[in-house]
Each structure stands twice: as structure tokens, then as C-alpha cells.
Design an enzyme around this catalytic site. Structure first.
Site, PDB file in Angstrom:
ATOM      1  N   HIS A 229     -29.514   0.262  29.268  1.00 52.75           N
ATOM      2  CA  HIS A 229     -29.974   1.389  30.095  1.00 52.75           C
ATOM      3  C   HIS A 229     -29.714   1.119  31.579  1.00 52.75           C
ATOM      4  O   HIS A 229     -29.373   2.038  32.319  1.00 52.75           O
ATOM      5  CB  HIS A 229     -31.461   1.664  29.850  1.00 52.75           C
ATOM      6  CG  HIS A 229     -31.728   2.157  28.451  1.00 52.75           C
ATOM      7  ND1 HIS A 229     -31.003   3.178  27.879  1.00 52.75           N
ATOM      8  CD2 HIS A 229     -32.621   1.762  27.508  1.00 52.75           C
ATOM      9  CE1 HIS A 229     -31.438   3.398  26.641  1.00 52.75           C
ATOM     10  NE2 HIS A 229     -32.417   2.546  26.388  1.00 52.75           N
TER      11      HIS A 229
ATOM     12  N   LEU B 182     -21.618  18.400  45.464  1.00 53.99           N
ATOM     13  CA  LEU B 182     -21.892  18.536  44.030  1.00 53.99           C
ATOM     14  C   LEU B 182     -23.333  18.991  43.751  1.00 53.99           C
ATOM     15  O   LEU B 182     -24.277  18.479  44.356  1.00 53.99           O
ATOM     16  CB  LEU B 182     -21.655  17.167  43.368  1.00 53.99           C
ATOM     17  CG  LEU B 182     -21.980  17.051  41.878  1.00 53.99           C
ATOM     18  CD1 LEU B 182     -20.918  17.754  41.044  1.00 53.99           C
ATOM     19  CD2 LEU B 182     -22.082  15.575  41.460  1.00 53.99           C
TER      20      LEU B 182
ATOM     21  N   GLY C 205     -27.536   1.631  24.137  1.00 49.88           N
ATOM     22  CA  GLY C 205     -28.106   0.641  23.227  1.00 49.88           C
ATOM     23  C   GLY C 205     -27.017  -0.153  22.524  1.00 49.88           C
ATOM     24  O   GLY C 205     -27.072  -1.385  22.447  1.00 49.88           O
ATOM     25  N   ARG C 206     -25.997   0.561  22.027  1.00 52.94           N
ATOM     26  CA  ARG C 206     -24.905  -0.131  21.325  1.00 52.94           C
ATOM     27  C   ARG C 206     -24.079  -0.986  22.276  1.00 52.94           C
ATOM     28  O   ARG C 206     -23.589  -2.048  21.909  1.00 52.94           O
ATOM     29  CB  ARG C 206     -24.023   0.907  20.601  1.00 52.94           C
ATOM     30  CG  ARG C 206     -24.647   1.402  19.310  1.00 52.94           C
ATOM     31  CD  ARG C 206     -24.019   2.678  18.835  1.00 52.94           C
ATOM     32  NE  ARG C 206     -24.484   3.818  19.606  1.00 52.94           N
ATOM     33  CZ  ARG C 206     -23.999   5.039  19.493  1.00 52.94           C
ATOM     34  NH1 ARG C 206     -23.013   5.285  18.654  1.00 52.94           N
ATOM     35  NH2 ARG C 206     -24.499   6.024  20.207  1.00 52.94           N
ATOM     36  N   TRP C 207     -23.944  -0.545  23.506  1.00 51.68           N
ATOM     37  CA  TRP C 207     -23.227  -1.336  24.515  1.00 51.68           C
ATOM     38  C   TRP C 207     -23.934  -2.680  24.687  1.00 51.68           C
ATOM     39  O   TRP C 207     -23.292  -3.726  24.742  1.00 51.68           O
ATOM     40  CB  TRP C 207     -23.214  -0.557  25.839  1.00 51.68           C
ATOM     41  CG  TRP C 207     -22.487  -1.211  26.966  1.00 51.68           C
ATOM     42  CD1 TRP C 207     -21.167  -1.042  27.302  1.00 51.68           C
ATOM     43  CD2 TRP C 207     -23.036  -2.139  27.929  1.00 51.68           C
ATOM     44  NE1 TRP C 207     -20.860  -1.807  28.406  1.00 51.68           N
ATOM     45  CE2 TRP C 207     -21.992  -2.482  28.810  1.00 51.68           C
ATOM     46  CE3 TRP C 207     -24.296  -2.699  28.136  1.00 51.68           C
ATOM     47  CZ2 TRP C 207     -22.173  -3.363  29.885  1.00 51.68           C
ATOM     48  CZ3 TRP C 207     -24.472  -3.578  29.189  1.00 51.68           C
ATOM     49  CH2 TRP C 207     -23.423  -3.905  30.054  1.00 51.68           C
TER      50      TRP C 207
ATOM     51  N   ASP D  12     -24.491   8.771  26.307  1.00 50.65           N
ATOM     52  CA  ASP D  12     -24.978   8.092  25.100  1.00 50.65           C
ATOM     53  C   ASP D  12     -24.242   6.774  24.851  1.00 50.65           C
ATOM     54  O   ASP D  12     -23.080   6.621  25.226  1.00 50.65           O
ATOM     55  CB  ASP D  12     -24.797   9.033  23.900  1.00 50.65           C
ATOM     56  CG  ASP D  12     -25.589   8.575  22.683  1.00 50.65           C
ATOM     57  OD1 ASP D  12     -26.506   7.752  22.842  1.00 50.65           O
ATOM     58  OD2 ASP D  12     -25.282   9.047  21.576  1.00 50.65           O
ATOM     59  N   GLY D  13     -24.931   5.852  24.213  1.00 50.27           N
ATOM     60  CA  GLY D  13     -24.292   4.599  23.795  1.00 50.27           C
ATOM     61  C   GLY D  13     -24.775   3.363  24.549  1.00 50.27           C
ATOM     62  O   GLY D  13     -24.223   2.272  24.371  1.00 50.27           O
TER      63      GLY D  13
ATOM     64  N   GLU E  72     -36.618  14.608  22.301  1.00 50.42           N
ATOM     65  CA  GLU E  72     -36.699  13.804  21.067  1.00 50.42           C
ATOM     66  C   GLU E  72     -36.803  12.308  21.372  1.00 50.42           C
ATOM     67  O   GLU E  72     -37.182  11.523  20.504  1.00 50.42           O
ATOM     68  CB  GLU E  72     -35.460  14.048  20.192  1.00 50.42           C
ATOM     69  CG  GLU E  72     -35.441  15.403  19.485  1.00 50.42           C
ATOM     70  CD  GLU E  72     -35.234  16.583  20.434  1.00 50.42           C
ATOM     71  OE1 GLU E  72     -34.458  16.439  21.400  1.00 50.42           O
ATOM     72  OE2 GLU E  72     -35.869  17.631  20.228  1.00 50.42           O
TER      73      GLU E  72
ATOM     74  N   ARG F  55     -38.869   6.981  20.520  1.00 49.49           N
ATOM     75  CA  ARG F  55     -38.476   5.572  20.678  1.00 49.49           C
ATOM     76  C   ARG F  55     -39.703   4.703  20.939  1.00 49.49           C
ATOM     77  O   ARG F  55     -40.747   5.205  21.362  1.00 49.49           O
ATOM     78  CB  ARG F  55     -37.477   5.444  21.824  1.00 49.49           C
ATOM     79  CG  ARG F  55     -36.220   6.206  21.503  1.00 49.49           C
ATOM     80  CD  ARG F  55     -35.166   6.002  22.558  1.00 49.49           C
ATOM     81  NE  ARG F  55     -33.975   6.756  22.174  1.00 49.49           N
ATOM     82  CZ  ARG F  55     -32.749   6.443  22.521  1.00 49.49           C
ATOM     83  NH1 ARG F  55     -32.515   5.405  23.292  1.00 49.49           N
ATOM     84  NH2 ARG F  55     -31.740   7.175  22.108  1.00 49.49           N
TER      85      ARG F  55
HETATM   86  C1  IPE Z   1     -28.913  12.169  23.403  1.00 44.71           C
HETATM   87  O1  IPE Z   1     -28.707  10.881  22.901  1.00 44.71           O
HETATM   88  C2  IPE Z   1     -29.888  12.123  24.532  1.00 44.71           C
HETATM   89  C3  IPE Z   1     -29.441  11.418  25.736  1.00 44.71           C
HETATM   90  C4  IPE Z   1     -28.273  10.872  25.930  1.00 44.71           C
HETATM   91  C5  IPE Z   1     -30.396  11.379  26.793  1.00 44.71           C
HETATM   92  P1  IPE Z   1     -29.544  10.325  21.651  1.00 44.71           P
HETATM   93  O2  IPE Z   1     -29.086   8.942  21.444  1.00 44.71           O
HETATM   94  O3  IPE Z   1     -30.979  10.549  21.863  1.00 44.71           O
HETATM   95  O4  IPE Z   1     -29.036  11.297  20.495  1.00 44.71           O
HETATM   96  P2  IPE Z   1     -29.058  11.119  18.925  1.00 44.71           P
HETATM   97  O5  IPE Z   1     -30.415  10.585  18.570  1.00 44.71           O
HETATM   98  O6  IPE Z   1     -27.975  10.144  18.573  1.00 44.71           O
HETATM   99  O7  IPE Z   1     -28.776  12.481  18.407  1.00 44.71           O
HETATM  100  C1  IPE Z   2     -28.472   6.898  25.734  1.00 51.18           C
HETATM  101  O1  IPE Z   2     -28.164   5.712  25.088  1.00 51.18           O
HETATM  102  C2  IPE Z   2     -29.705   6.787  26.599  1.00 51.18           C
HETATM  103  C3  IPE Z   2     -30.827   7.606  26.142  1.00 51.18           C
HETATM  104  C4  IPE Z   2     -30.854   8.350  25.063  1.00 51.18           C
HETATM  105  C5  IPE Z   2     -32.015   7.580  26.964  1.00 51.18           C
HETATM  106  P1  IPE Z   2     -28.901   5.292  23.741  1.00 51.18           P
HETATM  107  O2  IPE Z   2     -30.116   4.509  24.083  1.00 51.18           O
HETATM  108  O3  IPE Z   2     -29.113   6.454  22.865  1.00 51.18           O
HETATM  109  O4  IPE Z   2     -27.813   4.326  23.117  1.00 51.18           O
HETATM  110  P2  IPE Z   2     -27.450   4.183  21.582  1.00 51.18           P
HETATM  111  O5  IPE Z   2     -27.088   5.559  21.087  1.00 51.18           O
HETATM  112  O6  IPE Z   2     -28.665   3.642  20.904  1.00 51.18           O
HETATM  113  O7  IPE Z   2     -26.288   3.252  21.565  1.00 51.18           O
HETATM  114 MG    MG Z   3     -27.964   7.347  21.434  1.00 54.39          MG
END
Ligand code: IPE
Ligand code: IPE
Ligand code: MG
Length: 237
Positions: free
Chosen positions: A39, A132, A25-27, A22-23, A69, A73
Site C-alpha cells: 500500500h 488536473l 497486496g500481490r506486489w 489494484d494489486g 467493500e 479486510r
Molecule cells: C478495487 O480493488 C478497489 C480498489 C482498488 C480501491 P479490490 O481489490 O478491492 O477489488 P476486488 O476485491 O478484487 O474485486
Molecule cells: C488495491 O490493492 C488497494 C486497495 C484495494 C485498497 P489490493 O490491496 O487490492 O491488492 P491485491 O489485489 O490484494 O493484490
Molecule cells: Mg485487489
């Protein structure tokens, strides 16, 4: 071999690490880049971390790539993620060369046909790999997985008094695999987001503020060290 390397190779490892990647988008936002760049960076990092896990001899790694979920998006973000997946799968013959056994967990049946074919090719090509075990959770939801298991149990006509934990475990995507003993979530969120909710009943958790594209082997090593300091009691004393 340096002392440092020796130490790294000799420490105990979790059996099955699960990572919530996760993260992204914020990166990207921090760098004034579009989310797509996040991504792409996340995907590259995933390949590096999977290779690293294979190198240190980890047995199982499960990564969260796309949740049930995540369809909420914008359509262009979803299709960008699917395109990154396509590119990744197209050079998935690398797994075979790297001796990584890849398996997709989640509801693959609703994905585009070309992706389903690429997935099958990647799984088939690496079926005999002995390194692995890499599970990629794609259109994965823990609740969805449990609903599927319940549907199978009902369809098979199993009677209530025959149902055990094993009855359920054997009908999950991860059947035959050990439960994750260590769950890692970078990005500063403290939740499971519907990840492996049955399997993680007794897992240890490790959270970090690092955003996924910045999560490097040294962070993983830090997490493993911490895992090795935990006292796992499983309800005992
Ligand atoms: C969880 O991250 C799903 C993946 C990393 C694929 P999200 O960004 O979707 O989770 P929430 O919305 O913050 O709970
Ligand atoms: C995880 O990063 C990738 C997926 C959920 C597909 P995010 O896209 O959720 O990144 P943030 O949480 O918005 O930073
Ligand atoms: Mg996220």
C-alpha cells in the site's frame, strides 16, 4: 525539444481517465513484504501518476483508493490504508503548488473526524487550481452512489415523468464532470468492482497484468495509444 517529446505532447488524450489502483497486496507478496509495504508503494505510485497526468495536460483523473467493500479486510489493514491517506493529505498543500484540483468522491461522512478535516483542507486549498481535476474515490461504491441519488430524488418529490439521465447524473459525486471515457485496471483482474458503474456506461477499458505499484507513465502512454486506436461508435455506425 526531441521528436519523441513532441509526439507525446501532441497526441490526443482521453478527457477523463479512471484508474482502479489494484494489486498492491500481490506486489508485496511477490517481494516477501507485508501488504502494508504494497500500500505504501501504491500510494507513492499514485502521486507519480497523478503528477504525470497533470504534466501531459489531462483534464480529469479519478482513482479508486478504497471501496465500500474494502471494509471487509482485516481491521489492521484498513487502519494502515487510512494512515497512508492521512500522511498523503498532510502534505496535500502540494496539490496547490502543483495546480491540481483535488476532490474526494464517496461516503466520507463515516470516516474519522481528523481525516474529514484533512480532506476538507485539501479540497479548499486546491479549489482554485486550474490544472488536473483529481477525484479520489474513498469509501466509494457505485451502487451506494446511485442509492444516494435515488434517495435525493425521492426526498425532493420529483415526479417519475420528470426523471431523465441528467436527473441521476446531477446527483452523483461526479456531478458537473464529464463521464470517464477510459477506464484502466492493472493487476490482471477483469472487473469493475463497483467502480463508477453509472458513469462508465460508454467508457473504453484497458486491462493489464502489471501490478499497480509497477504501473509507470510508459504503461499509461501505451494505454492512451491504444485508446486513440479505438473506434467509439456510441451505438451509431
Ligand atoms: C478495487 O480493488 C478497489 C480498489 C482498488 C480501491 P479490490 O481489490 O478491492 O477489488 P476486488 O476485491 O478484487 O474485486
Ligand atoms: C488495491 O490493492 C488497494 C486497495 C484495494 C485498497 P489490493 O490491496 O487490492 O491488492 P491485491 O489485489 O490484494 O493484490
Ligand atoms: Mg485487489
Amino acid at each position: 525539444m526531441s521528436l519523441f517529446k513532441k509526439k507525446r505532447l501532441s497526441r490526443p488524450l482521453p478527457e477523463h481517465i479512471a484508474i482502479i489502483m489494484d494489486g498492491n497486496g500481490r506486489w508485496a507478496k511477490k517481494r516477501n513484504l507485508p501488504r502494508t509495504a504494497g500500500h505504501a508503494a501504491g500510494s507513492k505510485n499514485f502521486k507519480d501518476i497523478a503528477r504525470y497526468c497533470n504534466k501531459i495536460g489531462l483534464k480529469y483523473l479519478t482513482v479508486y483508493a478504497f471501496s465500500t467493500e474494502n471494509w471487509k479486510r482485516p481491521a489492521d489493514e484498513v487502519s494502515n490504508i487510512m494512515n497512508i491517506l492521512r500522511d498523503y493529505l498532510k502534505d496535500a498543500k502540494n496539490f496547490k503548488d502543483e495546480n491540481i484540483k483535488v476532490k474526494f468522491i464517496g461516503n466520507i461522512s463515516v470516516l474519522d473526524e481528523d481525516i474529514r478535516i484533512l480532506i476538507k483542507d485539501a479540497e479548499d486549498a486546491s479549489a482554485n487550481a486550474t490544472g488536473l481535476h483529481l477525484n479520489i474515490a474513498l469509501n466509494y461504491g457505485g451502487r451506494d452512489e446511485i442509492i444516494n441519488a435515488v434517495k435525493e430524488i425521492v426526498a425532493e418529490g420529483i415526479s417519475p415523468d420528470e426523471i431523465t439521465e441528467q436527473t441521476i447524473s446531477e446527483r452523483l459525486y461526479t456531478k458537473g464532470q464529464p463521464d470517464p471515457d477510459f477506464i484502466i485496471r492493472p493487476s490482471g483482474e477483469y472487473r469493475l468492482s463497483n467502480y463508477l458503474i453509472w458513469q462508465s456506461a460508454y467508457a473504453e477499458y484497458w486491462f493489464s497484468d502489471v501490478l499497480w505499484p509497477d504501473f509507470k507513465p510508459r504503461h499509461l502512454e501505451e494505454a492512451i495509444e491504444e485508446f486513440n486506436r479505438r473506434n467509439r461508435r456510441f451505438g451509431g455506425i
